[in-house]
Design a protein around this motif. Structure first.
Motif, short mmCIF file in Angstrom:
data_model
loop_
_atom_site.label_atom_id
_atom_site.label_comp_id
_atom_site.label_asym_id
_atom_site.label_seq_id
_atom_site.Cartn_x
_atom_site.Cartn_y
_atom_site.Cartn_z
N ASN A 184 0.83 -1.21 0.00
CA ASN A 184 0.00 0.00 0.00
C ASN A 184 0.86 1.26 0.00
OD1 ASN A 184 -2.36 -1.49 0.01
ND2 ASN A 184 -2.65 -1.33 2.23
N ASN A 185 1.91 1.26 0.80
CA ASN A 185 2.80 2.42 0.86
C ASN A 185 3.52 2.63 -0.46
OD1 ASN A 185 2.18 3.13 3.50
ND2 ASN A 185 3.79 1.85 4.38
N LEU A 186 3.98 1.55 -1.08
CA LEU A 186 4.69 1.66 -2.35
C LEU A 186 3.77 2.20 -3.44
CD1 LEU A 186 6.77 -1.64 -2.29
CD2 LEU A 186 7.65 0.68 -2.05
N ILE A 187 2.54 1.72 -3.47
CA ILE A 187 1.58 2.18 -4.47
C ILE A 187 1.23 3.66 -4.23
CG2 ILE A 187 -0.81 1.92 -5.30
CD1 ILE A 187 -0.45 -1.12 -4.78
N THR A 188 1.00 4.00 -2.98
CA THR A 188 0.69 5.40 -2.65
C THR A 188 1.84 6.32 -3.05
OG1 THR A 188 -0.71 4.72 -0.80
CG2 THR A 188 0.11 6.99 -0.78
N GLN A 189 3.08 5.88 -2.82
CA GLN A 189 4.25 6.68 -3.21
C GLN A 189 4.29 6.88 -4.72
OE1 GLN A 189 7.71 4.73 -1.60
NE2 GLN A 189 7.06 5.00 0.52
N GLN A 190 3.97 5.84 -5.47
CA GLN A 190 3.98 5.96 -6.93
C GLN A 190 2.92 6.94 -7.41
OE1 GLN A 190 4.23 2.32 -9.23
NE2 GLN A 190 5.35 1.27 -7.60
N ILE A 191 1.76 6.92 -6.78
CA ILE A 191 0.71 7.86 -7.16
C ILE A 191 1.16 9.30 -6.86
CG2 ILE A 191 -1.62 8.65 -6.60
CD1 ILE A 191 -2.39 5.73 -6.12
N PRO A 203 -6.97 11.61 -10.17
CA PRO A 203 -8.28 11.23 -9.64
C PRO A 203 -8.31 9.79 -9.13
CG PRO A 203 -8.28 11.08 -12.03
CD PRO A 203 -6.93 11.61 -11.64
N TYR A 204 -7.38 9.45 -8.23
CA TYR A 204 -7.38 8.12 -7.64
C TYR A 204 -8.08 8.15 -6.28
CZ TYR A 204 -4.03 6.23 -11.02
OH TYR A 204 -3.43 5.77 -12.16
N TRP A 205 -8.75 7.05 -5.95
CA TRP A 205 -9.33 6.92 -4.61
C TRP A 205 -8.80 5.62 -3.97
CZ3 TRP A 205 -12.62 7.60 -8.92
CH2 TRP A 205 -13.10 6.43 -9.51
N PHE A 206 -7.52 5.37 -4.17
CA PHE A 206 -6.89 4.17 -3.64
C PHE A 206 -6.85 4.21 -2.11
CE2 PHE A 206 -2.88 2.18 -2.13
CZ PHE A 206 -3.20 0.86 -2.42
N GLU A 207 -7.35 3.13 -1.48
CA GLU A 207 -7.34 3.02 -0.03
C GLU A 207 -6.58 1.79 0.46
OE1 GLU A 207 -11.37 3.16 1.29
OE2 GLU A 207 -11.63 5.29 0.76
N GLY A 208 -6.22 0.93 -0.45
CA GLY A 208 -5.48 -0.27 -0.05
C GLY A 208 -5.85 -1.46 -0.91
N ILE A 209 -4.93 -2.43 -0.98
CA ILE A 209 -5.19 -3.63 -1.78
C ILE A 209 -6.16 -4.56 -1.05
CG2 ILE A 209 -2.96 -3.51 -2.95
CD1 ILE A 209 -1.92 -5.63 -1.02
N GLY A 227 -8.79 -3.10 -11.56
CA GLY A 227 -9.75 -3.09 -12.65
C GLY A 227 -10.27 -1.70 -12.94
N GLN A 228 -11.07 -1.59 -14.01
CA GLN A 228 -11.70 -0.32 -14.35
C GLN A 228 -12.62 0.11 -13.22
OE1 GLN A 228 -13.50 -1.48 -18.07
NE2 GLN A 228 -11.82 -0.65 -19.28
N TYR A 229 -12.56 1.39 -12.86
CA TYR A 229 -13.36 1.99 -11.80
C TYR A 229 -12.97 1.53 -10.39
CZ TYR A 229 -16.68 3.66 -15.35
OH TYR A 229 -17.27 4.30 -16.41
N GLU A 230 -11.97 0.64 -10.28
CA GLU A 230 -11.65 0.12 -8.94
C GLU A 230 -11.00 1.18 -8.05
OE1 GLU A 230 -9.41 -3.73 -6.87
OE2 GLU A 230 -9.46 -3.53 -9.05
N ALA A 236 -8.88 6.29 -16.73
CA ALA A 236 -7.58 5.80 -16.25
C ALA A 236 -7.30 4.37 -16.68
CB ALA A 236 -7.50 5.91 -14.73
N GLY A 237 -8.31 3.72 -17.27
CA GLY A 237 -8.11 2.34 -17.73
C GLY A 237 -8.01 1.37 -16.57
N MET A 238 -7.07 0.46 -16.66
CA MET A 238 -6.84 -0.53 -15.61
C MET A 238 -5.44 -0.30 -15.04
SD MET A 238 -8.69 -3.96 -17.11
CE MET A 238 -7.92 -3.93 -18.74
N PRO A 239 -5.32 0.51 -13.99
CA PRO A 239 -4.00 0.87 -13.47
C PRO A 239 -3.21 -0.34 -12.98
CG PRO A 239 -5.73 2.29 -12.57
CD PRO A 239 -6.41 1.17 -13.27
N ALA A 240 -1.90 -0.30 -13.21
CA ALA A 240 -0.99 -1.33 -12.72
C ALA A 240 0.23 -0.64 -12.11
CB ALA A 240 -0.56 -2.26 -13.84
N PHE A 241 0.70 -1.16 -11.00
CA PHE A 241 1.83 -0.57 -10.29
C PHE A 241 2.98 -1.57 -10.24
CE2 PHE A 241 -1.96 1.60 -9.00
CZ PHE A 241 -1.58 2.94 -8.97
#
Length: 261
Positions: A184-191, A203-209, A227-230, A236-241
């Motif tokens: 989660n921290n690594l993904i948040t840092q990338q964003i 426009p991300y609403w990432f809260e955790g895997i 996935g889309q809208y996840e 944004a398509g299907m984001p991958a980190f």
């Protein structure tokens, strides 16, 4: 002919054709709406072989383009048979769904006097890694006449062992490690890094895997998929980190680490 019998006959014919026709084309695991190029040719790594099985259907009501893999060379022959059967079943059920829904919509369009847009089903796959740890994804794209279609990817990560199964993300890591917090921290840092580069808040609403998070391995690198809208809008398509090896290898179970060597 009775409409119900006609529909059942059509479905049976479609499923039989799906299992019988093969085409030497390996499709990429992204739907056309995502503008991903398709790969061609069968793919082989170590002793594992992917043989594409393809079929197309075009009617006034729908179009279906289906390419699924027939996998051979896994050490666990029982699981190999189960996996191939699962992929066949998914393709057949998806085809049945688009046939039934497009038929209903065509009847409704005729009754109410509006023009129906043909429905679309596109199933394809992409192989990321073959070897000790097999990693691939199957994309199912559907369009039912709205503003845009939707794509869903199912990820498979299978150790080539005598007894195997499709790994969950939680199975990769040693007990006692809070792998979710690390990722989660690594993904948040990338964003945040991307936000600094663009100068705009994304426009991300990432809260955790999640417990069943999609992931894949490419050349030993871990990718976390959404996935889309996840976690972001459709655009944004299907984001991958990307999670580089040095950021996760020490957290892996020894057996998993050996598979990635």
């Amino acid at each position: 002919m009775n409409p119900r019998k006609s529909l059942l006959s059509s479905l049976l014919t479609s499923i039989l054709i799906l299992g019988a026709i093969s085409n030497p084309a390996l499709a990429a695991a992204n739907a056309p709406a995502l503008s991903a190029p398709a790969a061609s040719g069968s793919q082989q790594g170590a002793s594992i072989v992917f043989t594409p099985k393809s079929t197309n259907f075009t009617t006034k009501e729908y179009e279906a383009r289906i390419t699924i893999p027939l996998i051979s060379g896994l050490a666990d022959k029982t699981y190999q048979a189960q996996l191939n059967a699962e992929l066949e079943k998914h393709a057949a059920e998806s085809l049945k769904t688009v046939q039934q829904q497009s038929k209903r919509d065509a009847e409704l369009a005729k009754k109410e006097g509006w023009e129906m847009r043909p429905h679309v089903l596109d199933i394809s796959y992409e192989v990321y890694t073959t070897g000790n740890l097999l990693s691939f994804g199957v994309t199912t794209y559907t369009y039912t006449g709205g503003a845009h279609g939707m794509a869903v990817v199912q990820y498979f990560n299978v150790p080539n062992l005598e007894k195997t199964h499709n790994l969950q993300l939680s199975e990769l890591f040693q007990p006692g490690y809070d792998y979710k917090n690390v990722l989660n921290n690594l993904i948040t840092q990338q964003i945040k890094t991307e936000e600094r580069k663009t100068g705009n808040k994304l426009p991300y609403w990432f809260e955790g895997i999640s417990n069943h998070q999609g992931f894949s391995f490419k050349n030993g690198t871990l990718f976390i998929h959404f996935g889309q809208y996840e976690i972001a809008p459709y655009a944004a398509g299907m984001p991958a980190f990307t999670i580089p090896r040095h950021q996760f290898m020490n957290l892996l179970k020894p057996g998993i680490r050996d598979l990635l060597q």
